[in-house]
Design an enzyme around this catalytic site. Structure first.
Site, PDB file in Angstrom:
ATOM      1  N   CYS A   1      -3.097  32.546  11.916  1.00  0.00           N
ATOM      2  CA  CYS A   1      -2.947  33.066  13.280  1.00  0.00           C
ATOM      3  C   CYS A   1      -2.629  31.960  14.281  1.00  0.00           C
ATOM      4  CB  CYS A   1      -4.210  33.805  13.677  1.00  0.00           C
ATOM      5  SG  CYS A   1      -4.564  35.118  12.518  1.00  0.00           S
TER       6      CYS A   1
ATOM      7  N   GLU B   1       0.833  -1.214   0.000  1.00  0.00           N
ATOM      8  CA  GLU B   1       0.000   0.000   0.000  1.00  0.00           C
ATOM      9  C   GLU B   1       0.865   1.260   0.000  1.00  0.00           C
ATOM     10  OE1 GLU B   1      -3.754  -1.774   2.604  1.00  0.00           O
ATOM     11  OE2 GLU B   1      -2.123  -0.754   3.628  1.00  0.00           O
ATOM     12  N   PRO B   2       1.616   1.491  -1.063  1.00  0.00           N
ATOM     13  CA  PRO B   2       2.510   2.650  -1.078  1.00  0.00           C
ATOM     14  C   PRO B   2       1.783   3.957  -1.367  1.00  0.00           C
ATOM     15  CG  PRO B   2       2.625   1.494  -3.164  1.00  0.00           C
ATOM     16  CD  PRO B   2       1.680   0.706  -2.305  1.00  0.00           C
ATOM     17  N   GLY B   3       2.147   4.993  -0.685  1.00  0.00           N
ATOM     18  CA  GLY B   3       1.616   6.325  -0.969  1.00  0.00           C
ATOM     19  C   GLY B   3       2.768   7.299  -1.118  1.00  0.00           C
ATOM     20  N   ARG B   4       3.409   7.586   0.031  1.00  0.00           N
ATOM     21  CA  ARG B   4       4.467   8.600   0.078  1.00  0.00           C
ATOM     22  C   ARG B   4       5.587   8.368  -0.934  1.00  0.00           C
ATOM     23  NH1 ARG B   4       5.693  11.318   4.778  1.00  0.00           N
ATOM     24  NH2 ARG B   4       4.617   9.684   5.948  1.00  0.00           N
TER      25      ARG B   4
HETATM   26  N1  LLP Z   1      -1.580   1.710   4.517  1.00  0.00           N
HETATM   27  C1  LLP Z   1      -2.110   2.121   5.672  1.00  0.00           C
HETATM   28  C2  LLP Z   1      -2.960   1.197   6.420  1.00  0.00           C
HETATM   29  C3  LLP Z   1      -1.841   3.403   6.143  1.00  0.00           C
HETATM   30  O1  LLP Z   1      -2.368   3.812   7.296  1.00  0.00           O
HETATM   31  C4  LLP Z   1      -1.012   4.269   5.397  1.00  0.00           C
HETATM   32  C5  LLP Z   1      -0.719   5.627   5.869  1.00  0.00           C
HETATM   33  C6  LLP Z   1      -0.491   3.795   4.184  1.00  0.00           C
HETATM   34  C7  LLP Z   1      -0.783   2.506   3.777  1.00  0.00           C
HETATM   35  C8  LLP Z   1       0.373   4.644   3.287  1.00  0.00           C
HETATM   36  O2  LLP Z   1       1.575   4.973   3.883  1.00  0.00           O
HETATM   37  P1  LLP Z   1       2.724   5.659   2.981  1.00  0.00           P
HETATM   38  O3  LLP Z   1       3.193   4.647   1.981  1.00  0.00           O
HETATM   39  O4  LLP Z   1       2.150   6.852   2.344  1.00  0.00           O
HETATM   40  O5  LLP Z   1       3.785   6.030   3.953  1.00  0.00           O
HETATM   41  N2  LLP Z   1       0.242  12.341   7.404  1.00  0.00           N
HETATM   42  C9  LLP Z   1       1.479  11.639   7.687  1.00  0.00           C
HETATM   43  C10 LLP Z   1       1.456  10.219   7.197  1.00  0.00           C
HETATM   44  C11 LLP Z   1       0.299   9.427   7.740  1.00  0.00           C
HETATM   45  C12 LLP Z   1       0.231   8.044   7.138  1.00  0.00           C
HETATM   46  C13 LLP Z   1      -1.078   7.427   7.444  1.00  0.00           C
HETATM   47  N3  LLP Z   1      -1.210   6.107   6.938  1.00  0.00           N
HETATM   48  C14 LLP Z   1       2.633  12.430   7.083  1.00  0.00           C
HETATM   49  O6  LLP Z   1       2.402  13.489   6.519  1.00  0.00           O
HETATM   50  O7  LLP Z   1       3.776  12.022   7.213  1.00  0.00           O
END
Ligand code: LLP
Length: 426
Positions: A355, A273-276
């Site tokens: 603010c 589940e990649p996002g970042r």
């Molecule tokens: N799978 C699950 C179950 C998750 O909770 C998350 C992220 C991901 C996948 C994706 O993670 P990634 O590959 O993007 O790291 N707002 C925070 C990050 C919160 C992540 C929440 N869950 C930030 O700006 O660093």
């Protein structure tokens, strides 16, 4: 790392100069590079190819429809955490059978919407949710495929607010209890617990925590097999790092080199589940300097972007590299790091108009001299930038632009004052 570069002293996104975009669309402004998105997705795909996994793009990181479409067209599956994200994935043309739905608090309405389109998997976070999912699915004459989210009690060594794999967090079911969940729900109507999900946190810039979490989870899968429960899928979550400070994140290949051998030959469908790691370096936030000001020994650059556009510094103390779009005297840093200090640079805090004292974007940075009207770029803002934005202080959200080569596309218009109040005119 990305396709944002200084060419003849001017920041470009791919082939397009950033000042022309700021003039055309105004500031603050999110700019994304299509090539960077695609390259990051493709690198992950290639690195994990031996497992033929589902790459479920985590929509929460950057949820713009055009970005979701771009990744759907590339073959991505999707990770959603709300009815809203499910609606986005569907509108983006995702194959519903390749959508996974996570989150500790799915509402009945959200569960029904997901069952109605026959999503691939529910990542289930508690016994109570298992029971509820089974009952709603039975009512609808369906069988929900469930991956039990386990909490492996592994420290991902990241910010406490984005740590999810430790026992004291609200996420998942501990490994011992997971066994009884399988025993309880194996033969219940409406639910098929056939997968395991494990997501330890984000960003995870070391690989050992993954190895620990996956090893523990595979141990559980073996114990379940002995007890007669066949698990057919493992979802190892997201959390792979991105480059905020130059080169701190392992490459996709480095993650894969340690993770793939653990899972190869296991006859498990593997999900990620990649996002970042796909989105972060593919986007920047551009702001204009409204005022410069000195107070005691501190100097402030007051810009027109704020914590409303980029919350990460205020919420986690996160580092985003900041640099003028057209740096004075062509001062371009050798790398995007907090420790760059070129001759003639000045120590400043980059702050927004909101603010709150937490409204800062970059603190204590040595930047080339900057004047009112200059543009500042906040790098690596593609993930958890726009998607965590708000209208606090009644600030309309900024536009989003997607660049491909020389082509520029508006993928979200700037909100108006009318957008701020339209849902309140009842
Ligand atoms: N799978 C699950 C179950 C998750 O909770 C998350 C992220 C991901 C996948 C994706 O993670 P990634 O590959 O993007 O790291 N707002 C925070 C990050 C919160 C992540 C929440 N869950 C930030 O700006 O660093």
């Amino acid at each position: 790392m990305d396709h944002f570069s200084f060419q003849q002293g001017v920041l470009h996104c791919e082939e397009v100069d950033v000042p022309s975009l700021a003039d055309r669309f105004g500031t603050p402004l999110f700019i994304y590079s299509k090539r960077t998105f695609i390259e990051h997705y493709d690198r992950l795909h290639a690195a994990f190819a031996d497992l033929n996994p589902w790459l479920c793009y985590s929509i929460k990181s950057c949820s713009n429809l055009s970005i979701c479409r771009l990744l759907a067209d590339r073959g991505a599956a999707f990770d959603v955490v709300s009815g809203g994200e499910l609606a986005r994935a569907m509108e983006a043309g995702a194959d519903p059978g390749r959508i996974v739905f996570a989150g500790v608090g799915k509402t009945d309405e959200e569960i029904r919407a997901a069952l109605a389109v026959d999503i691939g998997w529910f990542n289930v976070e508690s016994e109570a949710e298992m029971a509820n999912l089974a009952s709603i699915a039975s009512e609808m004459g369906k069988t929900a495929r469930a991956a039990v989210r386990v909490n492996p009690d592994v420290d991902p060594q990241t910010h406490v607010y984005t740590t999810t794999g430790k026992r004291e967090t609200k996420f998942g079911i501990d490994l011992e209890r997971a066994k009884s969940v399988f025993a309880e729900f194996a033969n219940k109507p409406g639910i098929a617990p056939v997968g395991i999900h494990v997501h330890i946190g984000s960003p995870v810039n070391t690989i050992d925590p993954y190895v620990q979490a996956i090893t523990k989870t595979l141990g559980l899968i073996d114990e379940l097999a002995t007890a007669g429960h066949r698990v057919t899928a493992i979802n190892i979550g997201g959390g792979f790092g991105a480059h905020y400070d130059g080169g701190e994140a392992p490459t996709a290949r480095a993650y894969a080199e340690r993770i793939v051998p653990l899972l190869a030959g296991r006859e498990l469908t593997v999900l990620l589940e990649p996002g970042r790691c796909i989105a972060a370096n593919a986007g920047v936030l551009v702001a204009r300097v409204l005022y410069t000001k000195a107070s005691g020994d501190r100097r402030f650059l007051i810009v027109d972007a704020a914590m409303t556009e980029l919350l990460r510094p205020a919420l986690y103390g996160s580092y985003h590299f900041a640099w003028p779009v057209v740096p004075f005297n062509g001062m371009v840093p050798p790398r995007r790091s907090a420790d760059v200090c070129l001759d003639g640079s000045v120590r400043v805090d980059v702050v927004g108009p909101v603010c709150e004292s937490a409204d800062f974007l970059a603190k204590d940075r040595m930047l080339p001299p900057v004047a009112r009207g200059d543009l500042i770029c906040l790098f690596s803002a593609g993930a958890y930038g726009f998607s965590m934005s708000s209208q606090y202080n009644s600030r309309p959200r900024p536009p989003e632009i997607l660049v491909e080569g020389e082509t520029v596309r508006l993928i979200r218009r700037r909100e108006t004052y009318d957008d701020l109040v339209s849902a309140e005119r009842l």
